[in-house]
Design a protein around this motif. Structure first.
Motif, PDB file in Angstrom:
ATOM      1  N   ALA A  50     -24.092 -22.274  25.326  1.00 10.89           N
ATOM      2  CA  ALA A  50     -22.925 -21.867  24.817  1.00 10.89           C
ATOM      3  C   ALA A  50     -23.240 -21.050  23.633  1.00 10.89           C
ATOM      4  O   ALA A  50     -24.204 -21.280  22.785  1.00 10.89           O
ATOM      5  CB  ALA A  50     -21.836 -22.916  24.497  1.00 10.89           C
ATOM      6  N   ILE A  51     -22.241 -20.265  23.122  1.00  5.76           N
ATOM      7  CA  ILE A  51     -22.520 -19.629  21.689  1.00  5.76           C
ATOM      8  C   ILE A  51     -21.068 -19.987  21.069  1.00  5.76           C
ATOM      9  O   ILE A  51     -20.011 -19.754  21.731  1.00  5.76           O
ATOM     10  CB  ILE A  51     -22.612 -18.100  21.743  1.00  5.76           C
ATOM     11  N   LYS A  52     -21.211 -20.272  19.761  1.00  7.27           N
ATOM     12  CA  LYS A  52     -19.963 -20.896  19.062  1.00  7.27           C
ATOM     13  C   LYS A  52     -19.760 -19.924  17.881  1.00  7.27           C
ATOM     14  O   LYS A  52     -20.577 -19.592  17.129  1.00  7.27           O
ATOM     15  CB  LYS A  52     -20.166 -22.270  18.563  1.00  7.27           C
ATOM     16  N   PHE A  53     -18.520 -19.186  17.736  1.00 12.24           N
ATOM     17  CA  PHE A  53     -18.164 -18.578  16.591  1.00 12.24           C
ATOM     18  C   PHE A  53     -17.182 -19.432  15.647  1.00 12.24           C
ATOM     19  O   PHE A  53     -16.953 -20.511  15.904  1.00 12.24           O
ATOM     20  CB  PHE A  53     -17.320 -17.409  17.021  1.00 12.24           C
ATOM     21  N   GLN A  54     -16.404 -19.005  14.587  1.00  7.72           N
ATOM     22  CA  GLN A  54     -15.511 -19.518  13.809  1.00  7.72           C
ATOM     23  C   GLN A  54     -14.092 -18.783  13.814  1.00  7.72           C
ATOM     24  O   GLN A  54     -14.521 -17.521  13.500  1.00  7.72           O
ATOM     25  CB  GLN A  54     -16.149 -19.921  12.354  1.00  7.72           C
ATOM     26  N   THR A  55     -13.209 -19.045  14.167  1.00  8.59           N
ATOM     27  CA  THR A  55     -11.815 -18.285  14.043  1.00  8.59           C
ATOM     28  C   THR A  55     -10.978 -18.695  12.892  1.00  8.59           C
ATOM     29  O   THR A  55     -10.627 -20.007  12.796  1.00  8.59           O
ATOM     30  CB  THR A  55     -11.047 -18.407  15.256  1.00  8.59           C
ATOM     31  N   PHE A  56     -10.805 -17.857  12.188  1.00 11.32           N
ATOM     32  CA  PHE A  56      -9.894 -18.018  10.740  1.00 11.32           C
ATOM     33  C   PHE A  56      -9.275 -16.967  10.395  1.00 11.32           C
ATOM     34  O   PHE A  56      -9.662 -15.867  10.573  1.00 11.32           O
ATOM     35  CB  PHE A  56     -11.180 -18.484   9.664  1.00 11.32           C
ATOM     36  N   LYS A  57      -8.298 -17.157   9.488  1.00 12.03           N
ATOM     37  CA  LYS A  57      -7.802 -16.206   8.761  1.00 12.03           C
ATOM     38  C   LYS A  57      -7.766 -16.506   7.041  1.00 12.03           C
ATOM     39  O   LYS A  57      -7.361 -17.733   6.827  1.00 12.03           O
ATOM     40  CB  LYS A  57      -6.384 -15.967   8.872  1.00 12.03           C
ATOM     41  N   ALA A  58      -8.528 -15.901   6.344  1.00 15.08           N
ATOM     42  CA  ALA A  58      -9.108 -16.409   5.058  1.00 15.08           C
ATOM     43  C   ALA A  58      -7.890 -16.930   4.306  1.00 15.08           C
ATOM     44  O   ALA A  58      -7.739 -17.831   3.483  1.00 15.08           O
ATOM     45  CB  ALA A  58      -9.699 -15.126   4.220  1.00 15.08           C
ATOM     46  N   ASP A  59      -6.531 -16.255   4.329  1.00 13.96           N
ATOM     47  CA  ASP A  59      -5.560 -16.734   3.342  1.00 13.96           C
ATOM     48  C   ASP A  59      -4.716 -17.840   4.046  1.00 13.96           C
ATOM     49  O   ASP A  59      -4.022 -18.304   3.094  1.00 13.96           O
ATOM     50  CB  ASP A  59      -4.361 -15.232   3.466  1.00 13.96           C
ATOM     51  N   GLU A  60      -5.273 -18.283   5.052  1.00 12.77           N
ATOM     52  CA  GLU A  60      -4.417 -19.665   5.591  1.00 12.77           C
ATOM     53  C   GLU A  60      -5.578 -20.835   5.178  1.00 12.77           C
ATOM     54  O   GLU A  60      -4.892 -21.926   5.329  1.00 12.77           O
ATOM     55  CB  GLU A  60      -4.642 -19.356   7.187  1.00 12.77           C
TER      56      GLU A  60
END
Length: 352
Positions: A50-60
């Motif tokens: 598997a490959i894992k990323f990070q999902t985010f919105k900085a202002d949250e």
């Protein structure tokens, strides 16, 4: 009680399953979709599951836009706005769709750590996640864990910076929602982690204390700790990787490069086979070697028919296809029914 967790149609995580290797892309794509796609291809070529990323919105998840973050990149110390740094690494919905599609086309499992509920909802709107990964920073965010657990998707939680009570709270929160598909990764939240900090023995304590499937999120330099973790019972290995340690960004310099990732996978697959079975029996090849290397009773000189055997009549020499030395006490005192030449095996059919 720890269980096997199915991942798609062909993979599983847990005791009796091959170690599940996660190539942690994290933010090492530098916010560039082309780098992200290349990382997917490299992870697959290196043999990762598997490959894992990070999902985010900085202002949250960053309250103070003026808060700074200090890290090393390209051999230099860098101090910059944490908000601006993470903002650079955000992907919009359209690009997440491309990343997920590229993972599917390369037949590698797509994983991500959603920073907030809205991030999980975004990803679930695009694909059926196999696993939800929660980083050590949110181990104590029980409200978030409860929401994630409610999706009834297997969860991996990292236990960096944690006391036992915090791991217990997290596990219980997930279970109380009715989700028992929990993998806890022992993790040291130092970048990089030094050998004396790693404490691989914690994995066994986590498994015994909480009845979960265990793994290791490796923040050390090199591959030794990950291989040791598998030998110590880890069923999941997560390792940061990069296309080039010299790229700009906070995590590249201590991440595995493609050659190291490939070697990591190769070494884990070797140790997986080497662990083998606890059954105390010779291997097939050893069964043949026993015949060559073990010793048998032989005539110390030419022995005549009718001789009653004594200790001075026998020796113990290769091969091991005759009577083993441990049976000599039961042979002594018996008479020979035939002549036996020097160094020939003394067999049961030679005795009265």
């Amino acid at each position: 009680m720890a269980m096997k967790i199915k991942i798609g149609n062909k993979k599983c995580i847990g005791d009796g399953c091959p170690p599940f290797i996660i190539a942690e892309a994290g933010i090492n794509h530098n916010g560039d979709i082309d780098i992200a796609k290349k990382m997917i291809e490299v992870a697959k070529e290196c043999g990762a599951d598997a490959i894992k990323f990070q999902t985010f919105k900085a202002d949250e998840f960053i309250a103070n836009p003026d808060e700074t973050y200090t890290y090393y990149s390209q051999g230099k110390k860098v101090v910059e706005s944490m908000f601006e740094m993470f903002k650079r690494y955000e992907f919009p919905k359209k690009q997440w769709k491309e990343i997920i599609a590229h993972c599917k086309s390369k037949n590698i499992v797509f994983l991500t750590t959603p920073q907030n509920a809205s991030d999980l909802d975004l990803i679930l709107g695009l694909t059926n996640l196999s696993i939800i990964k929660v980083g050590a920073d949110d181990l104590t965010n029980l409200i978030l864990l409860k929401y994630y657990a409610s999706k009834r998707i297997p969860m991996i939680i990292s236990a960096g910076m944690a006391y036992a009570s915090e791991i217990e709270d997290a596990v219980n929160t997930i279970r109380n929602v009715g989700n028992d598909s929990i993998i806890v990764l022992h993790c040291v939240s130092s970048y990089p982690a030094d050998a004396e900090e790693i404490n691989l023995k914690k994995m066994g304590a986590i498994k015994d204390s909480f009845g979960v499937t265990i793994g290791f999120s490796d923040h050390s330099i090199g591959i030794t700790a990950s291989v040791g973790a598998v030998a110590s019972g880890a069923t999941v290995i997560e390792k940061h990787f990069t296309l080039d340690k010299n790229l700009k960004g906070p995590d590249h310099w201590f991440s595995a490069d493609p050659q190291e990732l490939k070697e990591l996978v190769k070494s884990i697959r070797f140790i997986e086979k080497a662990l083998g079975s606890p059954e105390l029996i010779p291997t097939t090849k050893e069964t043949d070697m026993r015949k060559i290397c073990r010793r048998s009773l032989v005539a110390v000189r030419n022995l005549k028919k009718g001789l009653r055997l004594t200790e001075t009549d026998i020796a113990y020499k290769r091969p091991g296809t005759g009577i083993a030395p441990k049976f000599a006490p039961y042979i002594l005192g018996r008479r020979l029914k035939t002549n036996i030449n020097k160094n020939n095996l003394i067999l049961l059919e030679h005795l009265d």
